[in-house]
Design a protein around this motif. Structure first.
Motif, PDB file in Angstrom:
ATOM      1  N   ASN A 181      -0.340   1.861   3.044  1.00  0.00           N
ATOM      2  CA  ASN A 181      -0.630   0.947   4.143  1.00  0.00           C
ATOM      3  C   ASN A 181      -0.438   1.677   5.456  1.00  0.00           C
ATOM      4  O   ASN A 181      -1.299   1.668   6.325  1.00  0.00           O
TER       5      ASN A 181
ATOM      6  N   TRP B 221      -6.288   3.808   6.905  1.00  0.00           N
ATOM      7  CA  TRP B 221      -4.907   3.340   6.852  1.00  0.00           C
ATOM      8  C   TRP B 221      -4.215   3.659   8.175  1.00  0.00           C
ATOM      9  O   TRP B 221      -4.719   4.430   8.989  1.00  0.00           O
TER      10      TRP B 221
ATOM     11  N   GLY C  87      -2.164  -4.271  -1.814  1.00  0.00           N
ATOM     12  CA  GLY C  87      -3.300  -3.711  -1.091  1.00  0.00           C
ATOM     13  C   GLY C  87      -4.113  -2.849  -2.042  1.00  0.00           C
ATOM     14  O   GLY C  87      -3.664  -2.497  -3.122  1.00  0.00           O
TER      15      GLY C  87
ATOM     16  N   GLY D  90      -3.958  -6.771   2.710  1.00  0.00           N
ATOM     17  CA  GLY D  90      -2.687  -6.057   2.587  1.00  0.00           C
ATOM     18  C   GLY D  90      -2.232  -5.389   3.846  1.00  0.00           C
ATOM     19  O   GLY D  90      -1.218  -4.707   3.873  1.00  0.00           O
TER      20      GLY D  90
ATOM     21  N   ARG E 138       1.440   0.436  -1.903  1.00  0.00           N
ATOM     22  CA  ARG E 138       0.919  -0.637  -2.761  1.00  0.00           C
ATOM     23  C   ARG E 138       1.960  -1.009  -3.823  1.00  0.00           C
ATOM     24  O   ARG E 138       2.763  -0.163  -4.236  1.00  0.00           O
TER      25      ARG E 138
END
Ligand SMILES: [Fe+2]
Length: 301
Positions: free
Chosen positions: A211, A260, A206, A295, A154
């Motif tokens: 991620n 994720w 995000g 994101g 992020r």
């Protein structure tokens, strides 16, 4: 200037430790171990290190610590001074916190987007315990001096991320400038600290810290074997097989039990140490758009 040398380990809080045991061992082909001194935690191995991934059961389903290595005790002290001189709040870990991570010393910092980073030196390496994957595999995970892999984290602005990670001694720049339908472009920043093309990357904001985590295999058959196991599982492939333009990695992305993504890659090239940029990937990497959260689309072409 002191610099971090690798992403040595990563820690995650996960809601379903049992699901992760099956996913990490049976699908990804990691070694799954436990320690009597630390019940409720899973230690995942990819090489001779005591562990490269630490899983602790809690509801975060997110990154709880990205372990960045420095060379030794002197660099550890110098890095603390370097960060504090740069205005970063540093919390020195206790001997117990270091012991829980199987390292000599650890300190804790937060990046501008509140991502949890741990800077350490002296990981425990177990040459008497060869990597023993939970399922058969053709080859090995590529770690070595390149660390465990890479992550997209992020961010709250690429300039802020760049300035902070430069303070850790990392280098890099924007490598993707992807045209958007509205005439703007999406930019993705990549930072490296060794011969791995990148250790961290930063794209559109995000909600979660992470991620994706990329793990690299040295045998093409393992890439496709893992893809087959994912396709036969409950975990969807979120970005199809493709080749990245920057690190040349042939890879696919699947959803982990924590939501994720995990990227399994093969064939990536080393860092070029020179800036250049791309507008799309070489081929593939088509996102399963209906499954993508905010994101999550930063790896698309
Ligand atoms: Fe990646």
């Amino acid at each position: 200037m002191v610099a971090v040398t690798e992403l040595g380990y990563v820690c995650f809080g996960v809601a379903d430790l049992g699901a992760w045991r099956d996913f990490a061992g049976g699908i990804l082909g990691l070694e799954v171990t436990q320690e009597p001194a630390h019940p409720g935690k899973l230690f995942l191995r990819t090489d001779y290190w005591h562990h490269r991934i630490l899983l602790e059961e809690n509801g975060a389903d997110d990154l709880t610590g990205a372990g960045l290595r420095v060379a030794g005790a002197e660099e550890f002290a110098s890095m603390r001074a370097q960060l504090e001189a740069g205005g970063v709040k540093v919390t020195t870990g206790s001997s117990q916190q270091a012991a829980e991570r199987y390292v000599h010393e650890v300190m804790f910092v937060r990046d501008p987007a509140d991502n949890p980073l741990e800077i350490f030196h002296g990981p425990r390496v177990d040459p008497h315990r060869p990597f023993h994957p939970a399922r058969p595999r053709h080859g090995r995970f590529l770690t070595g001096d390149g660390g465990v892999g890479h992550m997209i984290l992020r961010n709250k602005g690429l300039d802020e991320a760049y300035a902070f990670y430069r303070l850790l001694g990392m280098r890099g720049g924007v490598e993707y400038r992807v045209p958007l339908p509205d005439g703007n472009e999406a930019q993705v920043l990549f930072m490296h600290c060794n011969e791995r093309d990148h250790t961290f990357a930063f794209g559109p904001p995000g909600r979660k810290s992470i991620n994706h985590l990329m793990l690299q295999v040295d045998n093409l058959d393992d890439l496709f074997m893992t893809q087959e196991l994912v396709q036969a599982s409950e975990y969807p492939i979120l970005i199809s097989l493709g080749r990245h333009a920057n690190d040349h990695m042939l890879s696919f992305y699947c959803q982990s039990p924590s939501g994720w993504m995990v990227e399994i890659g093969w064939g990536g090239r080393p860092a070029t140490h020179q800036s250049e940029y791309y507008t799309r990937d070489t081929f593939g990497h088509v996102p399963a758009a209906d499954r993508m959260g905010p994101g999550m689309s930063i790896d698309r072409e």
